[in-house]
Write a protein that holds these residues in place. Structure first.
Motif, PDB file in Angstrom:
ATOM      1  N   ASN A  88      13.116  -7.518 -17.014  1.00 43.87           N
ATOM      2  CA  ASN A  88      13.018  -8.999 -16.396  1.00 43.87           C
ATOM      3  C   ASN A  88      11.397  -9.039 -17.998  1.00 43.87           C
ATOM      4  OD1 ASN A  88      13.674  -9.391 -13.803  1.00 43.87           O
ATOM      5  ND2 ASN A  88      12.603  -6.843 -13.535  1.00 43.87           N
TER       6      ASN A  88
ATOM      7  N   SER B 125      14.912  -1.477 -15.699  1.00 45.85           N
ATOM      8  CA  SER B 125      14.700  -3.070 -14.364  1.00 45.85           C
ATOM      9  C   SER B 125      13.894  -3.479 -15.614  1.00 45.85           C
ATOM     10  CB  SER B 125      14.358  -2.366 -13.564  1.00 45.85           C
ATOM     11  OG  SER B 125      14.236  -3.302 -12.442  1.00 45.85           O
TER      12      SER B 125
ATOM     13  N   GLU C 271      15.427   4.483 -14.598  1.00 48.10           N
ATOM     14  CA  GLU C 271      16.268   3.156 -13.749  1.00 48.10           C
ATOM     15  C   GLU C 271      14.862   1.982 -13.745  1.00 48.10           C
ATOM     16  OE1 GLU C 271      17.860   3.884 -10.356  1.00 48.10           O
ATOM     17  OE2 GLU C 271      19.343   5.303 -10.847  1.00 48.10           O
TER      18      GLU C 271
END
Length: 208
Positions: free
Chosen positions: A72, A68, A64
């Motif tokens: 970004n 993420s 996860e």
């Protein structure tokens, strides 16, 4: 004479009871051994199931966090050295950050080592992603290998990251014309092919 017969019967009866008692003890011993083995196997299975569950939890946390970070800023992973000898781990400050080396800590009274490696991704002749360097390099994909070792048991997970959300490049020059096969890493003013289009140095459009 009668008394002697009674004594013989009593002796025979006593001997029979002894034999039956020995048989019962032997059977109980066998059953007890079997029961111990069943309990031992059951306990071992529970320990293995618990270990797998813990490893999945530790791997999922990294999965996860890695996804993420890639959403970004793809460059965080794209700029890291690739290969099985380069190890990285994640650190949570305000956001997740990547640091070189391996992470070591205690989890549920067990020694844990956690890290990940990165590999370049290529395309084979069927356009399927692979890590074989003999194929066509695909800069839009990175393979991540996550490793978790709990005591002496090691677990591994693999995932492919795709640069689909971040802007990779903006091409505004087309004067080089067709003939650029992809995927490409270094962009020029060429493109793959043309059919019923007009192309110029600064634009490309459908033919009238």
């Amino acid at each position: 004479m009668l008394k002697n017969r009674q004594k013989v019967k009593i002796k025979k009866f006593t001997g029979q009871v002894l034999i039956e008692l020995l048989i019962i003890i032997a059977l109980f011993s066998i059953l007890a051994t079997g029961l111990t083995m069943v309990v031992s196997v059951s306990t071992k299975s529970k320990q293995i199931a618990s270990l797998i569950s813990q490893a999945r939890s530790l791997i999922q946390e990294y999965r996860e966090a890695i996804v993420s970070i890639s959403l970004n800023s793809w460059n965080v992973f794209d700029s890291l050295a690739k290969g099985t000898t380069n190890y990285y781990h994640l650190v949570k400050n305000v956001n997740w950050e990547v640091q070189p080396g391996k992470e070591n800590f205690i989890f549920l009274e067990k020694n844990v080592e956690r890290y990940f490696t990165l590999e370049n991704v290529y395309r084979d002749i069927n356009n399927i992603p692979t890590t074989s360097v003999t194929s066509i390099f695909d800069p839009s994909l990175i393979k991540i290998n996550i490793f978790v070792k709990i005591n002496q048991t090691e677990f591994k997970d693999e995932l492919f990251l795709s640069r689909w959300v971040n802007l990779a490049i903006f091409q505004g020059a087309w004067g080089g014309g067709p003939g650029e096969s992809g995927p490409v890493r270094d962009f020029t003013n060429k493109f793959a092919s043309s059919s019923n289009i007009d192309f110029y140095e600064t634009e490309i459009k459908l033919s009238k």
